[in-house]
Design a protein around this motif. Structure first.
Motif, mmCIF file in Angstrom:
data_model
loop_
_atom_site.group_PDB
_atom_site.id
_atom_site.type_symbol
_atom_site.label_atom_id
_atom_site.label_comp_id
_atom_site.label_asym_id
_atom_site.label_seq_id
_atom_site.Cartn_x
_atom_site.Cartn_y
_atom_site.Cartn_z
ATOM 1 N N GLY A 1 0.676 -1.231 -0.096
ATOM 2 C CA GLY A 1 -0.109 -0.207 -0.113
ATOM 3 C C GLY A 1 0.675 1.304 0.024
ATOM 4 N N LYS A 2 0.322 2.421 -0.077
ATOM 5 C CA LYS A 2 0.899 3.627 -0.033
ATOM 6 C C LYS A 2 1.061 4.171 1.266
ATOM 7 C CE LYS A 2 -1.257 4.967 -4.443
ATOM 8 N NZ LYS A 2 -2.062 6.132 -5.124
ATOM 9 N N ALA A 3 2.068 5.191 1.386
ATOM 10 C CA ALA A 3 2.433 5.529 2.729
ATOM 11 C C ALA A 3 1.470 6.265 3.495
ATOM 12 C CB ALA A 3 3.523 6.744 2.559
ATOM 13 N N ARG B 1 8.428 10.852 18.423
ATOM 14 C CA ARG B 1 9.389 10.540 17.381
ATOM 15 C C ARG B 1 8.306 10.381 16.237
ATOM 16 N NH1 ARG B 1 14.133 11.040 16.118
ATOM 17 N NH2 ARG B 1 14.986 10.418 17.996
ATOM 18 N N GLU B 2 8.531 11.387 15.214
ATOM 19 C CA GLU B 2 7.715 11.323 13.919
ATOM 20 C C GLU B 2 7.947 9.919 13.458
ATOM 21 O OE1 GLU B 2 6.202 14.301 10.462
ATOM 22 O OE2 GLU B 2 7.796 14.799 11.819
ATOM 23 N N HIS B 3 6.923 9.424 12.331
ATOM 24 C CA HIS B 3 7.129 8.335 11.639
ATOM 25 C C HIS B 3 7.664 8.796 10.399
ATOM 26 C CE1 HIS B 3 4.368 5.020 13.793
ATOM 27 N NE2 HIS B 3 4.742 5.977 14.575
ATOM 28 N N ALA B 4 8.583 7.957 9.892
ATOM 29 C CA ALA B 4 9.158 8.350 8.350
ATOM 30 C C ALA B 4 8.768 7.171 7.649
ATOM 31 C CB ALA B 4 10.653 8.475 8.473
ATOM 32 N N TYR B 5 8.602 7.671 6.174
ATOM 33 C CA TYR B 5 7.905 6.603 5.271
ATOM 34 C C TYR B 5 8.773 6.710 3.974
ATOM 35 C CZ TYR B 5 3.743 6.799 8.358
ATOM 36 O OH TYR B 5 2.781 7.020 9.200
ATOM 37 N N TRP B 6 8.948 5.388 3.513
ATOM 38 C CA TRP B 6 9.381 5.357 2.245
ATOM 39 C C TRP B 6 8.600 4.626 1.169
ATOM 40 C CZ3 TRP B 6 12.235 5.604 6.537
ATOM 41 C CH2 TRP B 6 13.053 6.449 6.600
ATOM 42 N N GLN B 7 8.294 4.879 -0.051
ATOM 43 C CA GLN B 7 7.550 4.370 -0.816
ATOM 44 C C GLN B 7 7.916 4.007 -2.283
ATOM 45 O OE1 GLN B 7 3.315 6.018 -1.006
ATOM 46 N NE2 GLN B 7 3.343 5.577 -3.235
ATOM 47 N N PHE B 8 7.746 2.811 -2.729
ATOM 48 C CA PHE B 8 8.320 2.672 -4.047
ATOM 49 C C PHE B 8 7.446 1.240 -4.560
ATOM 50 C CE2 PHE B 8 10.436 0.331 -0.459
ATOM 51 C CZ PHE B 8 10.421 -1.051 -0.841
ATOM 52 N N ASP B 9 7.806 0.944 -5.838
ATOM 53 C CA ASP B 9 6.875 0.057 -6.715
ATOM 54 C C ASP B 9 8.147 -0.824 -7.075
ATOM 55 O OD1 ASP B 9 4.630 1.126 -7.064
ATOM 56 O OD2 ASP B 9 5.233 2.457 -8.294
ATOM 57 N N LEU B 10 7.996 -2.134 -7.169
ATOM 58 C CA LEU B 10 8.833 -3.115 -7.433
ATOM 59 C C LEU B 10 8.951 -3.710 -9.034
ATOM 60 C CD1 LEU B 10 8.282 -5.522 -4.120
ATOM 61 C CD2 LEU B 10 10.093 -3.805 -4.488
ATOM 62 N N GLY B 11 8.060 -2.920 -9.763
ATOM 63 C CA GLY B 11 8.214 -3.274 -11.190
ATOM 64 C C GLY B 11 9.493 -3.043 -11.949
ATOM 65 N N MET C 1 0.934 -7.116 -6.987
ATOM 66 C CA MET C 1 1.240 -6.082 -5.993
ATOM 67 C C MET C 1 1.468 -4.655 -6.315
ATOM 68 S SD MET C 1 3.327 -6.162 -2.269
ATOM 69 C CE MET C 1 4.781 -5.784 -3.046
ATOM 70 N N GLY C 2 0.868 -3.621 -5.812
ATOM 71 C CA GLY C 2 1.225 -2.208 -5.968
ATOM 72 C C GLY C 2 2.259 -1.684 -5.203
ATOM 73 N N PRO C 3 2.175 -0.470 -4.710
ATOM 74 C CA PRO C 3 3.115 0.226 -4.036
ATOM 75 C C PRO C 3 3.533 -0.671 -2.804
ATOM 76 C CG PRO C 3 1.498 1.642 -4.678
ATOM 77 C CD PRO C 3 1.119 0.357 -4.694
ATOM 78 N N VAL C 4 4.869 -0.427 -2.349
ATOM 79 C CA VAL C 4 5.181 -1.000 -0.894
ATOM 80 C C VAL C 4 5.787 0.037 -0.215
ATOM 81 C CG1 VAL C 4 6.996 -2.445 0.205
ATOM 82 C CG2 VAL C 4 5.868 -3.254 -2.036
ATOM 83 N N THR C 5 5.381 0.144 1.149
ATOM 84 C CA THR C 5 5.797 0.961 1.926
ATOM 85 C C THR C 5 6.598 0.529 3.110
ATOM 86 O OG1 THR C 5 3.893 2.467 1.630
ATOM 87 C CG2 THR C 5 4.757 2.793 3.598
ATOM 88 N N VAL C 6 7.919 1.210 3.415
ATOM 89 C CA VAL C 6 8.647 1.049 4.621
ATOM 90 C C VAL C 6 8.253 2.251 5.641
ATOM 91 C CG1 VAL C 6 10.723 0.703 5.518
ATOM 92 C CG2 VAL C 6 10.186 -0.384 3.465
ATOM 93 N N GLU C 7 7.674 1.758 6.875
ATOM 94 C CA GLU C 7 7.235 2.757 7.818
ATOM 95 C C GLU C 7 8.363 2.427 9.132
ATOM 96 O OE1 GLU C 7 3.468 3.741 10.657
ATOM 97 O OE2 GLU C 7 3.353 2.538 8.857
#
Length: 217
Positions: free
Chosen positions: A130-132, A207-217, A192-198
């Motif tokens: 999913g998205k961030a 501590r604010e959460h940080a997000y990385w969003q990417f596609d694996l295509g 699968m669509g987007p992947v998010t690392v939180e």
């Protein structure tokens, strides 16, 4: 003819004395204002260092791309590497914590049970589909096996592998000015669509959460 010797030092007028004294006073006052300003600026900066992301870069609204670094206002930086595809169709990436806060942090939380969670927003390190800005919370159609995957969101599209390594690697305390890289191994689902690392490392305060969003295509 008598010659009177010239005085060694010409007499100094009262005006010259006052000018010298005034110059010294102005110099001292200027130096005092500068020092006080520096102290107040440092104090104010300390009050604002509550674990916020600088310029909101890495927020859920402005997620980072893999390879980019999230910068916190208290000196902590976190970098998520680009995912590397493996022969079996899985992916590997790393999460690197660089503790510039000068204080000890625990990136994985207080215990292995809480270090890597199963839903977005509830653990210091989450990899999910999913998205961030998606909540990562379970949907009615989510399978029970998906929601129990350590380190993965409740969506059944991501399976986090090497569970033991992922849980234990972030756990030891991270001292000030120390760095640690945590390996993450996961396998995406079909289509699968987007992947998010939180990432939200445990800290004494906010501590604010940080997000990385990417596609694996």
């Amino acid at each position: 003819m008598d010659m009177q010797p010239a005085p060694a030092h010409p007499p100094t007028s009262a005006g010259t004395h006052w000018a010298t004294i005034t110059g010294i006073v102005v110099t001292l006052l200027t130096a005092t204002v500068v020092v006080v300003g520096m102290v107040l600026a440092r104090f104010a900066d300390g009050l604002t260092q509550h674990g916020n992301l600088k310029d909101h870069s890495g927020s859920a609204v402005e997620p980072l791309r893999p390879g980019a670094t999230a910068h916190y206002d208290d000196g902590l930086t976190i970098t998520v590497s680009r995912p590397q595809r493996q022969p079996d169709g899985s992916y590997r990436l790393t999460v690197t914590y660089d503790n510039g806060t000068g204080k000890e942090l625990r990136p994985g939380g207080a215990s292995p049970d809480t270090g890597v969670g199963s839903s977005g927003g509830s653990a210091p390190l989450v990899v999910r589909a999913g998205k961030a800005f998606d909540s990562g919370l379970p949907s009615p159609s989510s399978s029970s096996s998906a929601s129990s995957s350590v380190g993965a969101g409740p969506l059944p599209d991501v399976t986090v592998l090497d569970r033991t390594e992922l849980v234990t690697a972030p756990m030891p305390p991270l001292g000030g000015d120390q760095k640690r890289t945590v390996p993450v191994h996961f396998k995406p689902g079909t289509g699968m669509g987007p992947v998010t690392v939180e990432v939200a490392p445990s800290s004494p305060g906010y501590r604010e959460h940080a997000y990385w969003q990417f596609d694996l295509g």
